[in-house]
Design an enzyme around this catalytic site. Structure first.
Site, mmCIF file in Angstrom:
data_model
loop_
_atom_site.group_PDB
_atom_site.id
_atom_site.type_symbol
_atom_site.label_atom_id
_atom_site.label_comp_id
_atom_site.label_asym_id
_atom_site.label_seq_id
_atom_site.Cartn_x
_atom_site.Cartn_y
_atom_site.Cartn_z
ATOM 1 N N ASN A 194 0.878 -1.130 0.029
ATOM 2 C CA ASN A 194 -0.213 -0.140 -0.030
ATOM 3 C C ASN A 194 0.857 1.242 0.189
ATOM 4 O OD1 ASN A 194 -1.744 1.959 0.622
ATOM 5 N ND2 ASN A 194 -2.382 1.375 2.595
ATOM 6 N N LYS A 214 0.170 4.033 -0.437
ATOM 7 C CA LYS A 214 -0.568 5.631 0.242
ATOM 8 C C LYS A 214 -0.127 6.656 -0.584
ATOM 9 C CE LYS A 214 -0.364 3.096 4.707
ATOM 10 N NZ LYS A 214 -0.361 3.343 6.236
ATOM 11 N N HIS A 228 -9.765 1.272 4.635
ATOM 12 C CA HIS A 228 -8.603 1.702 5.367
ATOM 13 C C HIS A 228 -8.773 2.631 6.413
ATOM 14 C CE1 HIS A 228 -4.584 2.555 6.255
ATOM 15 N NE2 HIS A 228 -4.202 1.600 5.658
ATOM 16 N N GLU A 286 -7.233 4.909 7.596
ATOM 17 C CA GLU A 286 -6.995 6.240 7.298
ATOM 18 C C GLU A 286 -8.165 6.845 6.542
ATOM 19 O OE1 GLU A 286 -3.210 5.664 5.385
ATOM 20 O OE2 GLU A 286 -2.307 5.103 7.332
ATOM 21 N N GLU A 300 -6.032 -4.812 10.471
ATOM 22 C CA GLU A 300 -4.877 -3.863 10.706
ATOM 23 C C GLU A 300 -4.953 -3.021 11.951
ATOM 24 O OE1 GLU A 300 -2.663 -2.744 6.798
ATOM 25 O OE2 GLU A 300 -4.532 -1.276 6.922
ATOM 26 N N GLY A 348 2.028 2.223 10.542
ATOM 27 C CA GLY A 348 3.177 3.418 10.400
ATOM 28 C C GLY A 348 3.801 3.660 11.803
ATOM 29 N N SER A 371 2.927 -2.046 10.196
ATOM 30 C CA SER A 371 4.445 -2.258 10.438
ATOM 31 C C SER A 371 4.913 -3.663 10.223
ATOM 32 C CB SER A 371 4.809 -1.981 12.071
ATOM 33 O OG SER A 371 4.397 -0.466 12.094
HETATM 34 P P1 PGA Z 1 2.612 0.341 7.449
HETATM 35 O O1 PGA Z 1 1.138 0.450 6.789
HETATM 36 O O2 PGA Z 1 2.919 -1.044 6.826
HETATM 37 O O3 PGA Z 1 3.312 1.428 7.143
HETATM 38 O O4 PGA Z 1 2.296 0.157 9.096
HETATM 39 C C1 PGA Z 1 0.019 -0.534 6.733
HETATM 40 C C2 PGA Z 1 -0.978 -0.010 6.170
HETATM 41 O O5 PGA Z 1 -1.614 0.938 6.482
HETATM 42 O O6 PGA Z 1 -1.805 -0.682 5.138
#
Ligand code: PGA
Length: 248
Positions: A9, A11, A95, A97, A166, A172, A210
């Site tokens: 992803n 982003k 997601h 976010e 998640e 992140g 992560s």
């Molecule tokens: P990350 O993000 O691996 O940077 O923690 C995962 C995601 O939000 O899909």
């Protein structure tokens, strides 16, 4: 046995030149077919670039979002049929976010999943609790509520989705769920899917938060972890390739 799925992803990262370099690195590393399925959820303006680049490779194109509507006066949105035009195979929906910064409710997420399925695109339904919810002992209730909204959208077989667990506190932050913590939630989700579908064992439940080259193998060894949704570590070819290699 179903193949695992490793989805990157990106982003809101990338650019024409850096995408080119990253994709060259990935394609060079994937000359031998990987044991798992691989997808990249890239920003919509780069669909054309990425789809041309990955054509004929093991990498499938994914979208980071899809509209809950079919077409019309929805400025800024991208419909599932538009995604189809670019050969998009998966679309992330819900997601954290999107839920957090764009106020997406469980109902909206379910509509998005329905639009994706109607266009033959596999929705990757993201669920996960915040740190506050975990500390209040609400993890199971939250993820079950988020998944239930999608299960109860009728018209399509639930076995056609991918679920991504998640935990919001792991995204992140460099703070990964332990394999045991993740497995525990995946087992809860698997049981919920089994109650809704005779084909629950076919549904891939992937972990995100992560995941990196160092912790992927241990997470992916858990019985109900069928892949990964990888943010930060998908932006470096070397790291992402290591995660793909760990998924067998
Ligand atoms: P990350 O993000 O691996 O940077 O923690 C995962 C995601 O939000 O899909």
């Amino acid at each position: 046995m179903k193949k695992k799925l490793i989805a990157g992803n990106w982003k809101m990262n990338g650019g024409l030149a850096s995408n080119e370099a990253l994709l060259n690195g990935l394609l060079a590393g994937l000359q031998q077919a990987p044991a798992c399925d691989v997808a990249l959820a890239v920003p919509a303006p780069y669909f054309a670039q990425v789809s041309a680049k990955v054509a004929g490779s093991a990498i499938a194109l994914a979208a980071q979002d899809v509209s809950a509507h079919a077409s019309g006066a929805y400025t800024g949105e991208t419909s599932s049929v538009m995604l189809q035009d670019f050969g998009v195979r998966y679309a992330l929906v819900g997601h954290s976010e999107r839920r957090q910064y764009h106020g997406e409710s469980d109902g909206v997420v379910a509509e998005k999943a329905r639009q994706a399925l109607a266009a033959g695109i596999t929705p990757v339904v993201c669920v996960g609790e915040t740190l506050q919810e975990r500390e209040a002992g609400q993890t199971e209730a939250v993820v079950k509520r988020q998944l239930a909204a999608v299960i109860h959208v009728n018209g399509h077989c639930i076995s056609e989705i991918v679920v991504a667990y998640e935990p919001v506190w792991a995204i992140g932050t460099g703070r990964t769920a332990t394999p045991e913590q993740a497995q525990q939630v995946h087992a809860v989700l698997r049981a919920q899917l089994a109650a809704a579908s005779a084909h629950a064992d076919r549904i891939r439940i992937v972990y995100g938060g992560s995941m990196n080259a160092a912790n992927a193998a241990e997470l992916l060894a858990q019985p109900d972890i069928d892949g990964g949704l990888v943010g930060g570590a998908s932006l470096k070819a070397e790291d992402f390739l290591k995660i793909i290699a760990a998924a067998r």
